[in-house]
Scaffold this motif. Structure first.
Motif, short mmCIF file in Angstrom:
data_model
loop_
_atom_site.label_atom_id
_atom_site.label_comp_id
_atom_site.label_asym_id
_atom_site.label_seq_id
_atom_site.Cartn_x
_atom_site.Cartn_y
_atom_site.Cartn_z
N ILE A 199 -3.12 6.96 2.54
CA ILE A 199 -3.46 7.16 1.13
C ILE A 199 -3.53 5.83 0.40
CG2 ILE A 199 -2.61 8.11 -1.06
CD1 ILE A 199 -1.40 10.43 0.60
N GLY A 200 -2.54 4.96 0.64
CA GLY A 200 -2.53 3.67 -0.03
C GLY A 200 -3.71 2.82 0.37
N ALA A 201 -4.06 2.81 1.65
CA ALA A 201 -5.18 2.00 2.11
C ALA A 201 -6.49 2.48 1.49
CB ALA A 201 -5.26 2.05 3.63
N ALA A 202 -6.74 3.77 1.54
CA ALA A 202 -7.96 4.31 0.96
C ALA A 202 -8.03 4.06 -0.54
CB ALA A 202 -8.07 5.81 1.25
N SER A 203 -6.86 4.05 -1.18
CA SER A 203 -6.82 3.89 -2.64
C SER A 203 -7.15 2.46 -3.09
CB SER A 203 -5.44 4.29 -3.17
OG SER A 203 -5.21 5.67 -2.96
N LEU A 204 -7.30 1.53 -2.15
CA LEU A 204 -7.78 0.20 -2.52
C LEU A 204 -9.16 0.27 -3.14
CD1 LEU A 204 -6.63 -1.92 0.56
CD2 LEU A 204 -5.91 -2.25 -1.82
N ALA A 210 -0.27 8.88 -6.06
CA ALA A 210 -0.18 10.24 -5.52
C ALA A 210 1.23 10.71 -5.23
CB ALA A 210 -1.00 10.33 -4.22
N GLY A 211 2.23 9.89 -5.49
CA GLY A 211 3.59 10.24 -5.09
C GLY A 211 4.58 10.21 -6.23
N SER A 212 5.80 9.79 -5.93
CA SER A 212 6.90 9.84 -6.89
C SER A 212 6.76 8.84 -8.03
CB SER A 212 8.23 9.60 -6.16
OG SER A 212 8.49 10.63 -5.24
N GLY A 213 5.86 7.87 -7.89
CA GLY A 213 5.64 6.90 -8.96
C GLY A 213 4.52 7.27 -9.90
N ARG A 214 3.88 8.39 -9.63
CA ARG A 214 2.74 8.80 -10.46
C ARG A 214 3.20 9.04 -11.90
NH1 ARG A 214 -1.70 13.11 -8.22
NH2 ARG A 214 -3.37 12.62 -9.70
N GLY A 215 2.45 8.48 -12.84
CA GLY A 215 2.79 8.65 -14.25
C GLY A 215 3.60 7.50 -14.83
N LEU A 267 0.81 -1.21 0.00
CA LEU A 267 0.00 0.00 0.00
C LEU A 267 0.84 1.26 0.00
CD1 LEU A 267 -3.04 -1.04 2.18
CD2 LEU A 267 -2.76 -1.04 -0.30
N ILE A 268 2.05 1.20 0.52
CA ILE A 268 2.98 2.31 0.34
C ILE A 268 3.26 2.48 -1.15
CG2 ILE A 268 5.39 3.01 0.65
CD1 ILE A 268 5.18 1.92 3.52
N CYS A 269 3.44 1.35 -1.85
CA CYS A 269 3.68 1.42 -3.29
C CYS A 269 2.46 1.99 -4.02
CB CYS A 269 4.01 0.03 -3.83
SG CYS A 269 4.47 0.01 -5.57
N LEU A 270 1.27 1.55 -3.63
CA LEU A 270 0.06 2.07 -4.25
C LEU A 270 -0.05 3.57 -4.05
CD1 LEU A 270 -2.57 1.59 -5.76
CD2 LEU A 270 -3.64 0.96 -3.58
N ALA A 271 0.28 4.03 -2.85
CA ALA A 271 0.23 5.47 -2.58
C ALA A 271 1.21 6.22 -3.48
CB ALA A 271 0.55 5.74 -1.11
N GLU A 272 2.42 5.71 -3.62
CA GLU A 272 3.40 6.36 -4.50
C GLU A 272 2.92 6.35 -5.95
OE1 GLU A 272 5.89 8.10 -3.66
OE2 GLU A 272 6.41 7.47 -1.62
N ALA A 273 2.25 5.27 -6.35
CA ALA A 273 1.80 5.15 -7.74
C ALA A 273 0.67 6.12 -8.06
CB ALA A 273 1.35 3.71 -8.01
N GLU A 295 14.17 4.38 -13.80
CA GLU A 295 14.39 5.63 -13.08
C GLU A 295 14.44 5.31 -11.58
OE1 GLU A 295 15.44 8.40 -12.62
OE2 GLU A 295 13.99 10.01 -12.95
N VAL A 296 15.12 6.16 -10.82
CA VAL A 296 15.15 6.05 -9.36
C VAL A 296 14.73 7.38 -8.78
CG1 VAL A 296 16.51 5.54 -7.31
CG2 VAL A 296 17.01 4.34 -9.45
N ARG A 297 13.78 7.35 -7.86
CA ARG A 297 13.33 8.56 -7.19
C ARG A 297 13.22 8.30 -5.69
NH1 ARG A 297 8.58 11.31 -10.99
NH2 ARG A 297 9.90 11.63 -12.84
N LEU A 298 13.18 9.39 -4.94
CA LEU A 298 12.94 9.30 -3.51
C LEU A 298 11.46 9.57 -3.24
CD1 LEU A 298 16.03 11.22 -2.11
CD2 LEU A 298 15.80 8.77 -2.57
N THR A 299 10.96 9.02 -2.16
CA THR A 299 9.55 9.20 -1.83
C THR A 299 9.19 10.68 -1.70
OG1 THR A 299 7.82 8.66 -0.24
CG2 THR A 299 10.06 8.97 0.63
#
Length: 324
Positions: free
Chosen positions: A309-314, A135-140, A127-133, A296-300
């Motif tokens: 965020i990740g939990a709600a995004s389920l 709303a965070g550094s993984g978006r896009g 869910l940390i990954c889902l949050a980054e995907a 690519e490598v990014r920081l959170t």
């Protein structure tokens, strides 16, 4: 996605979603609008009840009610938990931290009954990954891999803003081997529970780095101070940073071969100190799966709110949005 109870969110009455991040020490409860999951509208943090199931469920129910009174009534709740989460909404057990959560504990059903809402659960690293995907550094990016460098190492993988696979099959991938396991005895005095000598978690986690820092720089030096010393030109501290990045890159290059991510997002306590070395880490990713593939490598970019965020995004899947 992860385990869930039967039923779907009814979006006619509310467009809000609730995220519940259950940790061994603290529980966080927050509300988001799925149209902008990066913004937590309201959040509460309180100590996790470890002994009484009744108090545990009651504390969460009361928190959701307080947030509902402030912001609005969420239509569903997602839950992040540091355990293997089965698709039926049960967990493998969290008994080392929460006494009553033994193997098979029906967490989703218990919370759904307490909240009178549909509930979905999943592993915290996923869910940390889902949050980054979302709303965070993984978006896009399509394929997002997150590596949480904290007490241990947590792994999450998402594809097209959804956790990969129906259950968290990959969250313990922090135990791949990166060294022999005999060259730094202070790291291996307590063997890792995985049974692999020299795994990434026993080398690159925040816990392991803190052990190495104390051995190399003295017992009074912590990881944060080590990064500060390195930025000020201290040669011993810079040598520790070099040591750490060398082994971190051994892990990252293996993850590229295993998962072919478009982006790796580094999070957890250690990630804060890696900002000055990000370009060096990017240059050290030499693995590629096919011609033209680059990771690519990014920081959170998310902090305390990532689990919420990740939990709600389920409940933020395309089919759910279509009915909102």
């Amino acid at each position: 996605m992860g385990g869930q109870v039967s039923g779907t969110a009814s979006c006619g009455s509310s467009r809000l979603l609730c995220g519940i991040d259950v940790g061994g020490t603290r529980t966080k409860v927050g509300l988001i609008d799925p149209k902008d999951p990066s913004a937590v509208l309201a959040m509460e943090v309180f100590d996790t009840e470890r002994n009484s199931e009744e108090l545990f469920l009651g504390n969460i129910r009361k928190s959701v009610q307080r947030l509902t009174d402030k912001v609005g009534n969420p239509s569903a709740a997602g839950v992040s938990i540091g355990s293997y989460a089965f698709r039926d909404g049960s967990i493998d057990g969290f008994s080392s931290m929460i006494r009553f959560m033994t193997h098979g504990y029906p967490l989703a059903t218990k919370l759904s009954d307490a909240l009178c809402k549909p509930v979905r659960i999943d592993n915290d690293a996923r869910l940390i990954c889902l949050a980054e995907a979302v709303a965070g550094s993984g978006r896009g990016f399509s394929r997002v891999l997150t590596i949480t460098l904290g007490t241990g190492i947590g792994i999450g993988i998402c594809q097209d803003s959804k956790p990969l696979g129906s259950e968290p099959f990959f969250h313990l991938a922090g135990h791949l081997k990166v060294r022999e396991g005999t060259e730094f005895p202070w790291l291996d005095e307590t063997p890792c529970y995985c049974g692999i000598s020299g795994c990434a978690e026993s080398t690159c986690s925040g816990t392991a780095l803190a052990l190495h820092v104390r051995h190399e720089l003295g017992k009074g030096t912590d990881v944060k101070r080590m990064f500060e010393m390195a930025s000020q030109g201290d040669l011993k501290a810079k040598a520790v940073v070099d040591w750490y990045i060398t082994y971190l890159l051994r892990a990252l290059n293996q993850y590229v071969y295993a998962y072919c991510p478009d982006v790796i997002v580094l999070g957890g306590g250690v990630a804060h100190g890696l900002s000055p070395y990000l370009n060096r880490i990017r240059a050290g990713i030499t693995s590629w799966v096919f011609e033209g593939q680059r990771t690519e490598v990014r920081l959170t970019s998310l902090e305390e709110e990532a689990g919420v965020i990740g939990a709600a995004s389920l409940f933020c899947s395309d089919d759910w949005r279509a009915n909102a």
